[in-house]
Design an enzyme around this catalytic site. Structure first.
Site, PDB file in Angstrom:
ATOM      1  N   GLU A 193       0.823  -1.213   0.000  1.00 23.45           N
ATOM      2  CA  GLU A 193       0.000   0.000   0.000  1.00 23.45           C
ATOM      3  C   GLU A 193       0.854   1.259   0.000  1.00 23.45           C
ATOM      4  O   GLU A 193       0.587   2.205   0.743  1.00 23.45           O
ATOM      5  CB  GLU A 193      -0.937   0.011   1.212  1.00 23.45           C
ATOM      6  CG  GLU A 193      -1.915  -1.147   1.200  1.00 23.45           C
ATOM      7  CD  GLU A 193      -2.943  -1.065   2.325  1.00 23.45           C
ATOM      8  OE1 GLU A 193      -4.119  -1.252   2.029  1.00 23.45           O
ATOM      9  OE2 GLU A 193      -2.552  -0.821   3.484  1.00 23.45           O
TER      10      GLU A 193
ATOM     11  N   ASP B 157      -8.400  -9.332   3.764  1.00 29.25           N
ATOM     12  CA  ASP B 157      -8.157  -8.241   4.716  1.00 29.25           C
ATOM     13  C   ASP B 157      -9.236  -8.163   5.778  1.00 29.25           C
ATOM     14  O   ASP B 157     -10.040  -7.228   5.755  1.00 29.25           O
ATOM     15  CB  ASP B 157      -8.048  -6.915   3.955  1.00 29.25           C
ATOM     16  CG  ASP B 157      -7.596  -5.776   4.860  1.00 29.25           C
ATOM     17  OD1 ASP B 157      -7.067  -6.058   5.946  1.00 29.25           O
ATOM     18  OD2 ASP B 157      -7.772  -4.602   4.473  1.00 29.25           O
TER      19      ASP B 157
ATOM     20  N   GLU C 157     -12.991  -2.748  11.645  1.00 33.95           N
ATOM     21  CA  GLU C 157     -12.926  -2.037  10.374  1.00 33.95           C
ATOM     22  C   GLU C 157     -14.010  -2.505   9.405  1.00 33.95           C
ATOM     23  O   GLU C 157     -14.609  -1.689   8.702  1.00 33.95           O
ATOM     24  CB  GLU C 157     -11.531  -2.242   9.754  1.00 33.95           C
ATOM     25  CG  GLU C 157     -11.372  -1.612   8.381  1.00 33.95           C
ATOM     26  CD  GLU C 157      -9.957  -1.767   7.817  1.00 33.95           C
ATOM     27  OE1 GLU C 157      -9.092  -2.361   8.489  1.00 33.95           O
ATOM     28  OE2 GLU C 157      -9.723  -1.279   6.693  1.00 33.95           O
TER      29      GLU C 157
END
Lengths: 718, 718
Positions: free
Chosen positions: B301, B375, B403
């Site tokens: 990332e 993820d 998340e």
């Protein structure tokens, strides 16, 4: 490992510790059993019919307080049988009892008195309105919290100021501009569905000191706040506030019609703009029927405003006022303005811009004026607008958050600062025209009145970062209620309510508090110096700052130190800012014989060898103050150390740590400033004083990262 | 005004309320007097010599717990006189008593047993080390908290995993990436001078469940963290952590030698770079002699890494490992990588990049692998790296912060998710090669072992935002200690320690907890769907997202819905990600007859009319799950409503509010996803189901501002 041992001890002791979350509403058990028994004896029964939300809140608070302090719950009764009864309510809610309330206490005042009712001695708490009763209950609890007798009560009180408001500089991303106590307590993402206990406890704390308004968002406002999505969230907050007699206000961005309404202009005289605001305001009142109104920062520090469209502050404020008037809302319009042109003296700008419009503002506009003409410095003379606009409503803006007073790390009790301004005599209507009386509307009964405090509240467990910063929130409320109250009495009450009634603690620490602001003036900006802090962050000393975005952001603009001397000449031979004050004030400050040391370098540029009243040279006096300031922090620490065991260990330890940091920072301020100014004066520092630990270059090169209070994802260096 | 009345009631009741701050260490008074008397009877005396900081902490905790639960303090004694004595210490600190500790409990285990010492029946808590005693004391207190008898104790326990670590994604500006509970608890500006009580209570809570490491900063690291200014601050935290047996770790930016050291490269094979790191690591250990080591996110990332310089992950990790080894520090190197080239299947990338390096990492490197290959989705199959690197230390990375699980608004007890992964059989060393056993090092005793949890902790009064989110912190600790513990037992303990031992409450709400993660899978991503949430913010549904920065950030990349069907074909006819698993697993999931419904669309693209085991079409099954998910939230709310009065009013109210919001959001997920996928399937939603409130366009156009967890001054829209 002394620290660790203390911390471990702390843990043992905190079975019910709250790290200061409960503020001055601790309601700790009264340990003095005979005293508690005397109280209990007088509170056996209670007549407290509570149908409205506000009366329910008052009743719940009373019970909470009595359960906490006395482990008791008065028996609910409907009639007075044998005395020992506390009777609480409005004339209306107590309708069977023929209670009379004098007109003089107004709609928000209250009576607490020992009364004979039906031939029985009772305690009566009454008011014309529910919120008056709520205030009465909090003040009755205060009597117990401060261990006052309640057998012969005769208290009548009422607020002297109408709008008693906290201004939150809270952004929608939950950062707080100039906030040093964590992030914003408004959890926007979770509103309206989740009502944090914080909102309720915030409202309780405010009501307990009579604060009746809250501007929930930053004056540097985001237009989104007026969108339906946010109004839904705001409505949920207003529903909580209402129960505690608090109106909700919004800061609005003047250009909202463009950003949110997609109009081409925000010109206040444009019909579409006027209609947009009128519609928007109608919409807000559909969400919040008792919405308070707007706070506006316009044409200042880059914010849009009426001047952007060639209109005046009066045009802008009156346009909003017209739209709010049908709903009884008000406009608080800030006088803290400076435009893109650098003035000869920034201190003159607000007066110059606003004075010409005296009498031109609508009745529901109130101009919000900072206590001094620059920006919440450790010490400023009172703002020249006070008294200068006799036909305009003016409200005070104090700053509770310690932007220029050591953040939440320094113990600075601000009530003496408030009192200093409030008791300043403006002479604008002859001797006795104090700022306090002006704020109370004594010289123009037609005007609305107000006082605002820029909040020091955040998500820290103890709300304000420093346990003693809570005192500034408390003192603000008390002084907004009655601007003539004494700082000392307020400190005493706060200490007892927050920590303990131990007489040794209260008397020692009250002295510390009363001295604390002067300490900070001494180690930061003695003798009238101002605006010499770090650029942007406003953290630490920065007298050398001379390359900020514009000249009047530089420290050098303000202290004007050179080899000849130091100070800003604001007399007739200088910027003549003095001319903005009434003649007696002008003469008093212009004349070196009468100008107090405290304001000397604010108004005068003087040589380093100028002889002070003390007999010292100006240079020596400056050095003396800097050293005295830092030393007083050391003394304060020694006094605090002796308080061990008198209060809970957590807060004792926390304050002790904070005082150590304060001493370090005060010493940095002292050494950096003395070294910096010495480079101009070329004069020696007296032999008795300890030498700075580092050379000037060290202080100038100190870098601070992620300093709090900037408002975002910042990486500011000082 | 029901809400307000509830809130007012709440106020009355909270004389000692803490809004959940105390976590599972409430230590509330045991109301059952006979039970309390039995406990007290056995704890009259205490032999607990405590000279080290860790033993002092253990003793203080014991006293705190006993004072809270039993209002008692065992009398300190030096010798056993009449039984009823609790004896606590290591073999060394109890040297007069000839206590023997079996080797099998290792350096961190403990014994709690009823013992005859000097012919007297006593309770003995002992261990080889001080930290073992600390763990023993917390577990003894747990017995009381959960009302277990203590008259016949015989407990020997030890951790099965060496490194039990919380990863904080906390930025230096105090934002928390993917944090939903306020801001970072690390108050950098006030460190090192001010030690917040939070730090101590954080360490206590961790120690109570055996967590022994804390990575205090975001894996997207700021090089500043390694500057002396920050190391001074970090040292102060490490000093607190040490008392509770917690080592401090730092996330480091791989390019720090460039940014902080002003080198021209961060090439791990460059001598200057190697020297820079070695010197920096020596420097860190001067501040923190027991510093734990580094966590590194490299070449992922946009983060720099060894590949930036043409080197491998092994080159990068080993370079740091070499420098840490002399100090006994470790490198936790993340396998969550994806480079700038969009892969055919992102789920394959970590395996492809790391598998070739098996056996190439130094002994003090441990590869940190997320539970699944994408993820932290609501459900993923286990990560194919588990078992695939038998000669490399691998640690688990779970995500506690929600998340992808409804932030801190949804009640999702994650232990069943942890257990699902941990008990998955990888078959890499034959049947029974569960992820749990691999993590415990059962197949290679030489390797170090670890488990990390991405923390869900912030400055919210209750630490985690949702009272039940605390359970995920707790459960993570328990499972890191012993990965084979049951989710149900952990939930039961947590409920009792946090809320109440009321049997009705515990049994009802334990069921709710155990079902809660499956609920969320159902209303978000049933049948193996994944990564269909809002872009960037990861808030709310976003199955339509097809224009993100790169293809594998799009929802459409993952669900591949079209008129023919839905799902990601990862079989041999597709991306063949299945080939990364051991053959039995591969075959099991490849075969539609054996592939569980839970993973169906993860591995297969199937037609809308595909017939499911249930007899329903795939479309009907999908709809069934979405509706069941939302409905289960409603049912959960009804169960919660019945708990009124069983726990404190504040937390009851708070959870009730949260459940209402969860129901609204679950319904939005359901309706948005069903409407979106229906546009492809063109099939009807069964007649029995309520119709969506809005058309699809409404859900696609929903805008969310300032969504938490992004990490800065963001203004993201979904």
């Amino acid at each position: 490992m002394c620290l660790l041992i203390m911390l471990l001890l702390g843990m043992v002791n905190n079975a019910c510790a709250d790290e200061g979350y409960k503020l001055w509403l601790e309601y700790n058990k009264i340990a003095d059993r005979p005293a508690a028994a005397v109280y209990k004896q007088q509170l056996k029964y209670m007549i407290f019919p509570a149908e409205s939300d506000q009366l329910k809140a008052a009743k719940a608070e009373l019970i909470k307080g009595l359960e906490g302090m006395l482990s008791m719950h008065p028996a609910d009764t409907k009639s007075i049988t044998g005395g020992q009864t506390i009777i609480i309510g409005t004339t209306q809610s107590l309708k069977g009892l023929a209670v009379i309330v004098p007109d003089s206490i107004g709609n928000q005042g209250y009576l607490i008195k020992t009364a004979l009712i039906n031939q029985k001695k009772c305690i009566l708490i009454t008011a014309k309105t529910d919120v008056g009763v709520l205030y009465g209950v909090f003040n009755f609890l205060k009597l117990l919290q401060t261990r006052q007798p309640i057998n012969k009560l005769n208290i009548a009180d009422r607020p002297r100021i109408m709008y008693r408001v906290l201004d939150h500089w809270d952004n929608l991303n939950r950062t707080v501009e100039r906030g040093y106590a964590g992030s914003s307590i408004w959890n926007w993402h979770r509103l309206p569905g989740i009502i944090d206990q914080r909102y309720i406890d915030y409202a309780r704390a405010n009501a307990s000191v009579g604060i009746n308004g809250s501007v929930i968002n930053n004056v540097n406002a985001d237009a989104l706040i007026l969108s339906p999505q946010y109004l839904t969230k705001i409505q949920a907050l207003a529903n909580v506030f209402r129960v505690y007699g608090i109106k909700l206000y919004l800061s609005v961005k003047f250009s909202s019609p463009v950003e949110l309404g997609h109009l081409k202009t925000a010109d206040p005289l444009n019909d579409d703009v006027r209609k947009w605001w009128a519609d928007k305001i109608d919409e807000i009142y559909r969400y919040i029927p008792d919405f308070g109104g707007f706070l506006v920062k316009a044409n200042s520090e880059g914010q849009p405003g009426p001047q952007t469209y060639g209109r005046t502050h009066a045009d802008g404020a009156n346009m909003l006022a017209d739209a709010l008037a049908p709903h009884h809302g008000i406009v608080m319009w800030r006088a803290f303005v400076y435009d893109n042109n650098v003035p000869d003296d920034r201190s003159k700008q607000a007066y110059n811009e606003f004075k010409p419009f005296d009498g031109k503002f609508k009745d529901n506009v109130i101009i919000q004026v900072k206590n001094g003409p620059i920006d919440f410095q450790p010490r400023e003379p009172f703002h020249p607008l006070f008294g200068a606009m006799p036909n305009t409503a003016l409200m005070m803006e104090f700053q509770l958050t310690q932007e220029y007073l050591g953040f939440s790390t320094h113990l600075v009790y601000e009530a003496p600062l408030f009192a200093e301004t409030l008791q300043s005599d403006t002479y604008t209507a002859g001797k006795g025209s104090t700022v306090s009386r002006i704020l109370q509307g004594s010289f123009n009964k037609k005007l609305i009145t107000g006082m605002a405090g820029v909040a020091n509240i955040g998500t820290d467990l103890n709300w304000c970062g420093h346990p003693f910063a809570q005192a500034n929130w408390y003192a603000f409320g008390r002084m907004a209620w009655n601007p003539d109250q004494s700082s000392s009495a307020i400190a005493g009450d706060w200490l007892k309510m927050t920590f303990t009634n131990d007489a040794g603690f209260v008397s020692s620490i009250k002295k510390v508090m009363l001295q604390s602001r002067e300490n900070t003036v001494n180690y930061m900006t003695p003798l009238g110096l101002h605006h010499i802090m770090g650029v942007s962050t406003h953290y630490g000393p920065g007298p050398w700052v001379d390359n900020a975005g514009r000249p009047d952001w530089n420290a050098t603009y303000y202290h004007k130190a050179d080899s000849a001397g130091i100070g800003f000449n604001r007399t007739g031979t200088g910027s003549n800012a003095l001319s903005q004050y009434a003649q007696p004030v002008q003469l008093h400050w212009e004349n070196l014989q009468t100008c107090p040391d405290e304001y000397l370098l604010w108004f005068h540029h003087l040589s380093w060898t100028y002889k002070m009243r003390s007999g010292r040279s100006l240079w020596d006096e400056l050095v003396y103050h800097y050293y005295m300031g830092a030393d007083s922090v050391k003394q304060m620490g020694l006094i605090w150390d002796k308080m061990q065991g008198k209060i809970d260990v957590e807060r004792f330890n926390q304050v002790q740590q904070l005082m150590k940091v304060q001493l370090t920072e005060a010493t940095t301020w002292r050494d950096a400033c003395v070294l910096y100014f010495q480079a101009f004066s070329k004069m020696p520092v007296g032999a008795g004083y300890p030498k700075p630990e580092h050379p000037l270059s060290y202080y100038k090169e100190m870098k601070f990262y992620y300093v709090p209070g900037i408002g975002g994802n910042n990486y500011m260096t000082n």
